[in-house]
Every structure is written in C-alpha cells, then in structure tokens.
Design an enzyme around this catalytic site. Structure first.
Site, PDB file in Angstrom:
ATOM      1  N   SER A  84     -18.612  -8.225 -35.842  1.00 38.55           N
ATOM      2  CA  SER A  84     -17.713  -8.833 -34.860  1.00 38.55           C
ATOM      3  C   SER A  84     -18.518  -9.787 -33.988  1.00 38.55           C
ATOM      4  CB  SER A  84     -17.123  -7.718 -34.004  1.00 38.55           C
ATOM      5  OG  SER A  84     -16.682  -8.229 -32.770  1.00 38.55           O
ATOM      6  N   SER A  85     -17.827 -10.762 -33.414  1.00 38.25           N
ATOM      7  CA  SER A  85     -18.534 -11.742 -32.576  1.00 38.25           C
ATOM      8  C   SER A  85     -19.067 -11.124 -31.281  1.00 38.25           C
ATOM      9  CB  SER A  85     -17.611 -12.912 -32.253  1.00 38.25           C
ATOM     10  OG  SER A  85     -16.433 -12.466 -31.636  1.00 38.25           O
ATOM     11  N   CYS A  86     -18.639  -9.905 -30.938  1.00 39.58           N
ATOM     12  CA  CYS A  86     -19.141  -9.293 -29.700  1.00 39.58           C
ATOM     13  C   CYS A  86     -20.566  -8.762 -29.847  1.00 39.58           C
ATOM     14  CB  CYS A  86     -18.208  -8.202 -29.207  1.00 39.58           C
ATOM     15  SG  CYS A  86     -18.249  -6.735 -30.211  1.00 39.58           S
ATOM     16  N   TYR A 124     -19.350  -0.759 -28.955  1.00 37.60           N
ATOM     17  CA  TYR A 124     -18.907  -1.271 -30.266  1.00 37.60           C
ATOM     18  C   TYR A 124     -19.952  -2.241 -30.811  1.00 37.60           C
ATOM     19  CZ  TYR A 124     -15.758  -3.737 -33.521  1.00 37.60           C
ATOM     20  OH  TYR A 124     -15.169  -4.296 -34.629  1.00 37.60           O
ATOM     21  N   LYS A 179     -22.103  -2.208 -34.332  1.00 33.88           N
ATOM     22  CA  LYS A 179     -22.022  -3.289 -35.324  1.00 33.88           C
ATOM     23  C   LYS A 179     -23.388  -3.921 -35.575  1.00 33.88           C
ATOM     24  CE  LYS A 179     -17.765  -3.121 -36.622  1.00 33.88           C
ATOM     25  NZ  LYS A 179     -17.476  -2.801 -38.032  1.00 33.88           N
ATOM     26  N   HIS A 208      -5.707  -6.195 -29.022  1.00 36.02           N
ATOM     27  CA  HIS A 208      -6.366  -7.420 -28.575  1.00 36.02           C
ATOM     28  C   HIS A 208      -5.339  -8.314 -27.888  1.00 36.02           C
ATOM     29  CE1 HIS A 208      -9.300  -6.133 -31.706  1.00 36.02           C
ATOM     30  NE2 HIS A 208     -10.137  -6.492 -30.757  1.00 36.02           N
TER      31      HIS A 208
HETATM   32  O1  GFB Z   1      -8.704  -9.632 -27.045  1.00 35.52           O
HETATM   33  P1  GFB Z   1      -9.320  -8.860 -25.940  1.00 35.52           P
HETATM   34  O2  GFB Z   1      -8.740  -7.527 -25.634  1.00 35.52           O
HETATM   35  O3  GFB Z   1     -10.856  -8.639 -26.210  1.00 35.52           O
HETATM   36  O4  GFB Z   1      -9.231  -9.747 -24.592  1.00 35.52           O
HETATM   37  P2  GFB Z   1     -12.258  -9.415 -26.049  1.00 35.52           P
HETATM   38  C1  GFB Z   1      -9.566 -11.094 -24.540  1.00 35.52           C
HETATM   39  C2  GFB Z   1      -9.262 -11.669 -23.188  1.00 35.52           C
HETATM   40  O5  GFB Z   1      -7.839 -11.710 -22.998  1.00 35.52           O
HETATM   41  C3  GFB Z   1      -9.811 -10.877 -21.990  1.00 35.52           C
HETATM   42  C4  GFB Z   1      -7.498 -11.189 -21.732  1.00 35.52           C
HETATM   43  O6  GFB Z   1     -10.263 -11.788 -21.013  1.00 35.52           O
HETATM   44  C5  GFB Z   1      -8.564 -10.127 -21.482  1.00 35.52           C
HETATM   45  O7  GFB Z   1      -8.637  -9.783 -20.112  1.00 35.52           O
HETATM   46  N1  GFB Z   1      -6.112 -10.686 -21.753  1.00 35.52           N
HETATM   47  C6  GFB Z   1      -5.070 -11.236 -21.058  1.00 35.52           C
HETATM   48  C7  GFB Z   1      -5.647  -9.625 -22.417  1.00 35.52           C
HETATM   49  N2  GFB Z   1      -3.961 -10.530 -21.241  1.00 35.52           N
HETATM   50  C8  GFB Z   1      -4.280  -9.516 -22.090  1.00 35.52           C
HETATM   51  C9  GFB Z   1      -3.521  -8.449 -22.646  1.00 35.52           C
HETATM   52  O8  GFB Z   1      -2.334  -8.268 -22.397  1.00 35.52           O
HETATM   53  N3  GFB Z   1      -4.174  -7.610 -23.505  1.00 35.52           N
HETATM   54  C10 GFB Z   1      -5.512  -7.781 -23.814  1.00 35.52           C
HETATM   55  N4  GFB Z   1      -6.086  -6.939 -24.679  1.00 35.52           N
HETATM   56  N5  GFB Z   1      -6.259  -8.771 -23.267  1.00 35.52           N
HETATM   57  C11 GFB Z   1     -12.874  -7.613 -27.740  1.00 35.52           C
HETATM   58  C12 GFB Z   1     -13.921  -6.555 -27.789  1.00 35.52           C
HETATM   59  O9  GFB Z   1     -13.212  -8.357 -26.661  1.00 35.52           O
HETATM   60  O10 GFB Z   1     -12.869  -8.480 -28.840  1.00 35.52           O
HETATM   61  C13 GFB Z   1     -14.121  -5.982 -29.105  1.00 35.52           C
HETATM   62  O11 GFB Z   1     -13.646  -5.597 -26.794  1.00 35.52           O
HETATM   63  C14 GFB Z   1     -14.082  -6.983 -30.220  1.00 35.52           C
HETATM   64  O12 GFB Z   1     -15.318  -5.299 -29.115  1.00 35.52           O
HETATM   65  C15 GFB Z   1     -12.923  -7.909 -30.098  1.00 35.52           C
HETATM   66  O13 GFB Z   1     -15.273  -7.736 -30.268  1.00 35.52           O
HETATM   67  C16 GFB Z   1     -12.879  -8.971 -31.158  1.00 35.52           C
HETATM   68  O14 GFB Z   1     -12.287 -10.696 -26.823  1.00 35.52           O
HETATM   69  O15 GFB Z   1     -12.641  -9.558 -24.607  1.00 35.52           O
END
Ligand code: GFB
Length: 320
Positions: free
Chosen positions: A119-121, A148, A152, A191
């Site tokens: 994953s890109s993280c 995570y 990875k 996500h």
């Molecule tokens: O996709 P996401 O949950 O994961 O959140 P990451 C990306 C951005 O979207 C963050 C915002 O800045 C969140 O605060 N966001 C806005 C929201 N509204 C929402 C919402 O309703 N739900 C969610 N989930 N986010 C993950 C990692 O990071 O990406 C994993 O935690 C993995 O490890 C994955 O790498 C691909 O991009 O921040």
C-alpha cells in the site's frame, strides 16, 4: 526501462498456469479474478472455510495440497483512516500473519512466482512528492496507519529476503488508494471514496442541506480504479522480476474537498459540504510516482469521474 524488467517476448507466460488469488473476496482479489478470466490460466480461490490464512498449519496444508504455480497475496486486513487508528493491533498482527504464512508456505510448496501487494502508506509521512519507490524507510511514518504500514513493509522485506536467500521469483507491488466494485461502504471502517459515495447518496435521498466530510478537506490523495489496478498487477506479473517493489497508481491526485465535489456531482447531491475537523486528516499528501510502471509499458485507462460514476452504479445495484 529498468534492468530487471523481463525482456519483451521472454516475459513470464501465464498460459496454463495455476494462479492462486489469496483474498479473492476482497475488492482487489475480486478484480484480479475478473481480470485473469481473459488469460489462458486456471484461477484458484479458497474461502475462509477452506483455509484460514492466520493459521500457519492450515495455510501450509492448503498450499502443499493445491500446489499453484503462481500466488498473488491480495489477502489483507484493510480499512480507512479511522479503522487503522482504532484497531492497530488487528492491522499489525493479522497482516504480519497472513503474509508470513502465505509466503513461507509458498516457498515450501515450490511456488514459482509470488506477487505481494502492499500500500502507498508504507512511505514516510513527509516523503517528497511524487513518491519514488526508493523513498521507503527514509523517514517516520504517518501515525494513523503506521501499524498497517509496518506490516506491509515487512511483507516487502519477506519477498526480498526470499529472493536473496532462496532465489525465489517473489515480487511486490504498492497500489495507491483504490476504489471500485466490491469496496467496503461501511462508514466507520471504509476509505474515503466509498464513504463519500454513500453519504452523498443518502443525503440526496433524505433531502439534506449538508454533507459532512472528515478533516479539513485539504489532504491530497491519488485514486486508482481497482480494475486498472488488477490490469497493472497482471502486467507486472508478466513482465517484472526484480528485488524492488513497484508503485501502481494513476499519477494524479486531488484534494479531499475536490473529491467530495466530484462525488456530489456524480450522485446529484446539491447541498453544501461541511467539515468535521475533530476527525483526522492523516498524511497531507500521498501521490506516488508512476514512472517505473509506465516505463514498463503500462498506463491506467479509467478516469476518476468515470470510475466514480461506474462505482456509484455498482453501489446502487448491490448495496444501496
Ligand atoms: O481513505 P482514508 O480513510 O485513508 O481517508 P488514508 C483519506 C482522507 O479522507 C483523510 C478524509 O484525510 C480523511 O480524513 N475523509 C473525509 C474521510 N471524509 C471521510 C469519510 O467519510 N471517511 C473516510 N474514511 N475518510 C488509509 C490508510 O489512509 O489509506 C490505510 O489508513 C491505507 O493504511 C489506505 O494505506 C489506502 O488515505 O488517510
């Protein structure tokens, strides 16, 4: 072209190969199964009732019995920013177990080629953008998903160590943030993209005036449709045999606010977007360099707005 890319026609031929997609019920695994239908190979799958990948003995028995030629490790404990931050032990433990069990059991079973998905993280929180593959382990990780990410990174290192010690043709790919059919639309664990699709859809049905996004809306993220990802992974399988992992991305990013606006347009929600800044932003920007895979002759085909529209149709037909 990188020197470890398999030369032209001498690439890895999937014809007649038995390919195990570990994690076929997940979004990426399901896309891989769809993509592999157009190859002359046999796709193997196993549900949790057949083999629990957290159990070493079960994983070893299944691989010893089924002896695939190729293994793709798409099985993982995955989730969005809140799930990662809330369940660090699950994300670290389960991912370490799955990858260690599958990779070692693959070696024991004589699996010729293995593709591990990360994953890109895995990259440092403040890595220079777009993030090159060699940014790995050059700085501290983003705290919300370091558990995570550590798992990875261990997976990449497992693949590299098996190549170094045993000469196994084990490779790794790092997909960017993915979306598409079979995604998780649960608002607590998903996500951002599926979460926003669902929120916009439900807000439209209720006639709400507002839709709430988490954080400030300023973080930038790159998105790739999972069917493009599966196509890129198959391309990698056929053409690449090397020590370094390879990024799989679209090469473009947007702010979370821009993403929310596009989702609202696709869904037809016309209210305003408000921000809940009690929720974390996570890493400020995560755009990966797509140069390496492009140099191997692969580019994505599905634009973000079209991909969101297609995913919305899938959501309406399957989840709404
Ligand atoms: O996709 P996401 O949950 O994961 O959140 P990451 C990306 C951005 O979207 C963050 C915002 O800045 C969140 O605060 N966001 C806005 C929201 N509204 C929402 C919402 O309703 N739900 C969610 N989930 N986010 C993950 C990692 O990071 O990406 C994993 O935690 C993995 O490890 C994955 O790498 C691909 O991009 O921040």
């Amino acid at each position: 072209m990188p020197s470890d890319v398999l030369a032209g026609g001498a690439g890895f031929d999937l014809t007649g190969k038995r390919i195990w997609v570990a994690g076929h019920r997940g979004m990426v695994g399901a896309a891989l199964v769809r993509r592999l239908q157009s190859e002359s190979c046999e796709v193997l799958t196993a549900g949790r009732g057949d083999v629990d990948l957290l159990r070493q003995d079960q994983t070893e028995s299944w691989l010893a019995k089924n002896k695939p030629d190729v293994v793709i490790v798409a099985a993982a404990k995955v989730g969005g920013i809140l799930a990662n931050d809330t369940y660090p032990a699950d994300f670290l433990y389960q991912n370490l177990m799955i990858e260690a069990n599958v990779i070692e059991a693959s070696r024991q079973a004589g699996v010729g080629k293995m593709l591990f998905l990360g994953s890109s993280c895995i990259y440092p929180k403040l890595a220079p953008q777009p993030i090159q593959e060699d940014s790995l382990l050059t700085g501290p990780l983003e705290p919300t998903n370091e558990w995570y990410a550590i798992a990875k990174i261990a997976g990449i290192k497992l693949a590299q160590s098996y190549r170094k010690q045993y000469g196994c043709d084990y490779i790794s790919a790092m997909p960017t943030n993915l979306y598409g059919p079979e995604d998780n639309f649960d608002l607590q664990s998903s996500h951002v993209l599926p979460a926003l699709l669902r929120k916009a859809h439900e807000a439209k049905l209720r006639g709400d005036a507002e839709l709430t996004i988490w954080g400030t809306g300023t973080p930038r993220r790159e998105f790739l449709h999972v069917d493009d990802c599966a196509d890129g992974l198959v391309h990698l399988l056929k053409t690449y045999s090397g020590f370094e992992h390879v990024n799989i991305g679209s090469g473009e990013d947007v702010t979370i606010l821009e993403l929310a606006q596009t989702v609202c347009e696709v869904v037809g929600f016309e209210g305003s977007i408000v921000k809940d800044t009690s929720k974390p932003d996570g890493t400020p920007r995560k755009l990966m360099s797509a140069d390496r895979l492009r140099a191997m002759g692969w580019t994505p085909k599905i634009g973000l707005k079209d991909g969101i529209a297609q995913t919305y149709q899938w959501f309406l037909a399957n989840r709404a």
